[in-house]
Design an enzyme around this catalytic site. Structure first.
Site, PDB file in Angstrom:
ATOM      1  N   ASP A 358       8.641   3.140  -1.156  1.00 44.61           N
ATOM      2  CA  ASP A 358       7.554   3.417  -2.041  1.00 44.61           C
ATOM      3  C   ASP A 358       7.260   2.235  -2.881  1.00 44.61           C
ATOM      4  O   ASP A 358       8.076   1.460  -3.265  1.00 44.61           O
ATOM      5  CB  ASP A 358       8.384   4.625  -2.808  1.00 44.61           C
ATOM      6  CG  ASP A 358       7.826   4.959  -4.135  1.00 44.61           C
ATOM      7  OD1 ASP A 358       6.872   5.934  -3.921  1.00 44.61           O
ATOM      8  OD2 ASP A 358       8.122   4.648  -5.322  1.00 44.61           O
ATOM      9  N   GLU A 394       4.127   1.481   1.601  1.00 50.31           N
ATOM     10  CA  GLU A 394       3.094   2.094   0.735  1.00 50.31           C
ATOM     11  C   GLU A 394       2.646   0.958  -0.144  1.00 50.31           C
ATOM     12  O   GLU A 394       3.244   0.121  -0.971  1.00 50.31           O
ATOM     13  CB  GLU A 394       3.868   2.920  -0.466  1.00 50.31           C
ATOM     14  CG  GLU A 394       2.617   3.825  -1.021  1.00 50.31           C
ATOM     15  CD  GLU A 394       2.947   4.626  -2.228  1.00 50.31           C
ATOM     16  OE1 GLU A 394       2.464   5.591  -2.394  1.00 50.31           O
ATOM     17  OE2 GLU A 394       4.180   4.451  -2.925  1.00 50.31           O
TER      18      GLU A 394
END
Length: 723
Positions: A358, A394
């Site tokens: 993330d 990401e």
């Protein structure tokens, strides 16, 4: 194994210390965390500026007994406590300088979670006692760490080791995927055991996906602001334990402390037995301690200036590249070690197959800039364990220069945000023509072709947990997040969606038919694009969130998978299964190398990749820059590719012609004549239920050079014949 009741007298007898002056045996500084050896537990915690550390042991009634860790080696406080067994709940109290202006926030009134805890038990309850500027005891309001037993009967567990080009990812939420499944026993719904249930695994197998990407399962907490609004953190992007499986996803979290570890392992073992890989969405970029006035739960009370990026102009404040109040400082060697130890633990002890990081750009920042050669990347690349599993970035954060799609180094794949935006634009309003779409359909060579990476570096997705569902992309043009309690201010306004004239659900059958047709077209685009497709759980089941594009706090049917049978569900499931099977059968639809646009070895001048205008000619420069063009044909020649059949026979791959038309009206399209093809067999038609050709698969043939009619918002997939 039941934990021992740690009364002062029994602890004193074990340690040979007066009950009011309990001091642990010296123990060892490594490994960090709580390590049980069969007779007791060694505790080790890093806190370089602390002046005193106590490990706090809690019995079943919540009675706390404190044991001082008197030994310190390499800034690690350590001690051994005999008789402390798996299941024992514990925490730390740490004393030291409290000087917020310098970033130091030591406060022994705060009970701290062990950063290396392998299980965490209990909830965080928002209360003034939890905050750094309050001297009240926080113990009644914060979770406990748990001593665990690592052993597990893995048996013959074997990793699937699915090659990247064969991988099809399915992003799901452990709780939301199983919470209402009628064939999963009620007591298992919403849990790791529920995901391991044969009904859940059978569904995944039948769909054809090869990997599940689990939304965060590192132990996470509910933010104070959500608690005040009567809501919960559903997504889980609020981690506090990088080694601990989230306790609420276990069926039993009571007296048998650490059961979540065993259940997680059993889930992985069951998925592996079905040939399905397990990828974890991990959140190392920030923690649940949030902004400077947030709760003190762990890292902040151990070494705030080391664990977090502090503002150099005001060290009482944080640099926030995550939008969540703080940023973990991966530049600090011991903090980087924590991340690497966590990743290795999940691979070696928990048997997971990869990670999706993330806001990965936040981890790569050196000073203010994203540095592709940062210690974070270097350490992962040289690690013999972590470097061998699937690594997905990401590739952005919320700071300046944080959007890094296409910029991560080899070994890494990326969530391709440009793929998402381009495909949404094309199907919503046809913005931009087909030039960028051509790159996205063929693996995004413009992003990944110049640094040694291959097409599977592109994780293709149109939807994810964050944003509209596939159905909502065809139903809403504006977000509807009122239920989140933030006056609809949260969530993006950049949806790139279309509502076909009505905002929200409607009984108008013309509109609902068109919306379903749009979803079929987008799903076909996704699964048949070169790269690695990622399907969001429920998109193949006509799932809606009612226009909520930021359902992070909706732990209710808004977010859960709806398992009711409906015509639309059967339609989309049939289509998705057929597309995945077609992709698996044809290597040309899952290329390992980028297309070159060069003639193949057929001797007829046909190229491995060619693009066609509706007029039947190859696209020229003018067509590529025609921003009004909403129709394109993609010709893929598979004759240069070979694969093994079910009996081991060598098979030359098929060739395909894919026609994409996002216009609001039908259009005539002339299919290429020889040498491209003698005839074309329709294998997918997104205007039909399930994508099945109206006359049945294999029965619709179009002669080369014929002109056909493409319906509005449709995809046609042809298998090419040359005789």
């Amino acid at each position: 194994m039941e934990p021992t009741l740690d009364l002062s007298e029994s602890l004193a007898r074990r340690l040979g210390t007066p009950a009011d002056k309990l001091v642990a045996w010296p123990g060892k500084p490594f490994p960090l965390g709580a390590s049980w050896d069969g007779e007791g537990t060694n505790f080790a915690v890093w806190s370089p500026k602390a002046t005193g550390v106590e490990v706090c042991l809690f019995d079943h009634g919540g009675v706390e007994r404190r044991v001082r860790l008197a030994e310190q080696s390499f800034h690690i406080w350590h001690g051994y406590v005999p008789g402390v067994n798996p299941g024992q709940r514990y925490g730390y109290r740490v004393d030291g300088p409290n000087n917020p202006r310098n970033g130091d926030l030591f406060n022994p009134a705060k009970l701290l979670i062990d950063p290396y805890a392998k299980a965490i038990d209990g909830h965080f309850l928002d209360a003034p006692a939890c905050y750094a500027d309050n001297n009240q005891d926080s113990a009644p309001f914060v979770p406990r760490s748990v001593v665990v037993l690592d052993g597990f009967p893995w048996g013959g567990d074997r990793r699937p080791h699915t090659p990247w080009d064969d991988t099809i990812i399915y992003e799901l939420h452990v709780r939301g995927f199983t919470q209402t499944h009628p064939d999963i026993p009620e007591e298992l719904r919403g849990t790791y055991a529920g995901l391991a249930h044969p009904a859940a695994i059978s569904y995944l197998k039948n769909l054809g996906v090869t990997a599940v990407e689990l939304m965060p399962i590192h132990h996470f907490l509910d933010e104070p602001a959500l608690q005040r609004r009567g809501l919960r953190n559903y997504w889980g992007y609020n981690s506090i334990g990088f080694f601990a499986p989230h306790a609420a996803y276990a069926t039993h979290t009571g007296s048998l402390g650490g059961n979540q570890v065993r259940e997680f392992k059993a889930m992985v073992r069951a998925l592996h037995a079905a040939g399905i890989e397990v990828i974890l969405d991990v959140v190392y970029n920030h923690t649940a301690e949030a902004e400077p006035d947030g709760p003190m739960l762990s890292f902040r009370g151990l070494s705030n200036p080391d664990y977090y990026r502090l503002n150099p102009d005001d060290r009482s404040r944080y640099l926030d590249y995550t939008g969540c109040g703080n940023t973990v400082d991966a530049r600090i060697p011991t903090v980087l070690q924590l991340m690497m130890d966590s990743l290795r633990y999940w691979v070696t002890e928990m048997h997971v197959d990869g990670f999706r990081f993330d806001l990965a750009s936040a981890l790569a920042r050196s000073l203010h800039d994203v540095d592709k050669l940062s210690s974070f990347f270097d350490t992962i690349h040289q690690d013999p364990v972590i470097s061998q599993v699937k690594l997905i970035a990401e590739p952005w954060d919320v700071g300046d220069g944080g959007y890094q799609v296409g910029e991560f180094p080899p070994l890494w794949t990326e969530w391709n945000g440009k793929y998402r935006d381009t495909v949404r634009d094309f199907w919503a309003h046809g913005a931009g023509g087909v030039r960028d779409l051509a790159y996205r359909l063929t693996g995004s060579s413009d992003l990944y072709g110049d640094d040694g990476r291959l097409p599977f570096a592109s994780i293709n997705f149109v939807t994810a947990h964050d944003g509209f569902t596939l159905r909502d992309l065809a139903t809403y043009e504006r977000k509807h997040n009122e239920a989140n309690g933030e006056n609809n201010r949260d969530g993006t306004d950049d949806n790139r969606s279309v509502n076909f004239g009505v905002e929200g659900e409607t009984a108008d059958s013309t509109i609902t038919t068109l919306r379903l047709q749009q979803v079929r077209a987008v799903m076909t685009t996704l699964v048949l694009s070169t790269g690695v497709p990622m399907i969001t759980a429920g998109d193949e089941r006509w799932r809606t969130q009612g226009g909520n594009n930021n359902a992070y706090c909706q732990d209710n049917p808004t977010s859960w998978i709806d398992w009711r049978d409906r015509d639309e569900v059967a339609d989309l499931q049939t289509l998705t299964r057929r597309l995945i099977e077609l992709r698996k059968q044809s290597p040309v639809l899952r290329q390992r190398a980028f297309f070159e646009g060069h003639p193949v070895n057929g001797g007829d001048g046909c190229k491995d990749l060619a693009w066609f205008h509706p007029a039947g000619k190859e696209l020229d420069d003018g067509n590529w820059f025609d921003r009004s063009l909403r129709t394109v044909g993609m010709y893929l020649d598979g004759r240069g590719l070979r694969h093994r059949g079910p009996r081991g026979e060598l098979i030359i791959d098929d060739s395909y012609l894919l026609l994409f038309h996002s216009g609001d009206d039908a259009i005539d399209f002339t299919v290429p004549a020889l040498p491209w093809g003698t005839s074309y067999e329709v294998v997918v038609d997104t205007t039909e239920v399930g994508g099945l050709p109206a006359s049945g698969e294999g029965s619709d043939l179009v002669d080369g050079g014929d002109t056909i009619t493409l319906d509005a918002r449709s995809v046609l997939v042809f298998r090419v014949h040359r005789s």
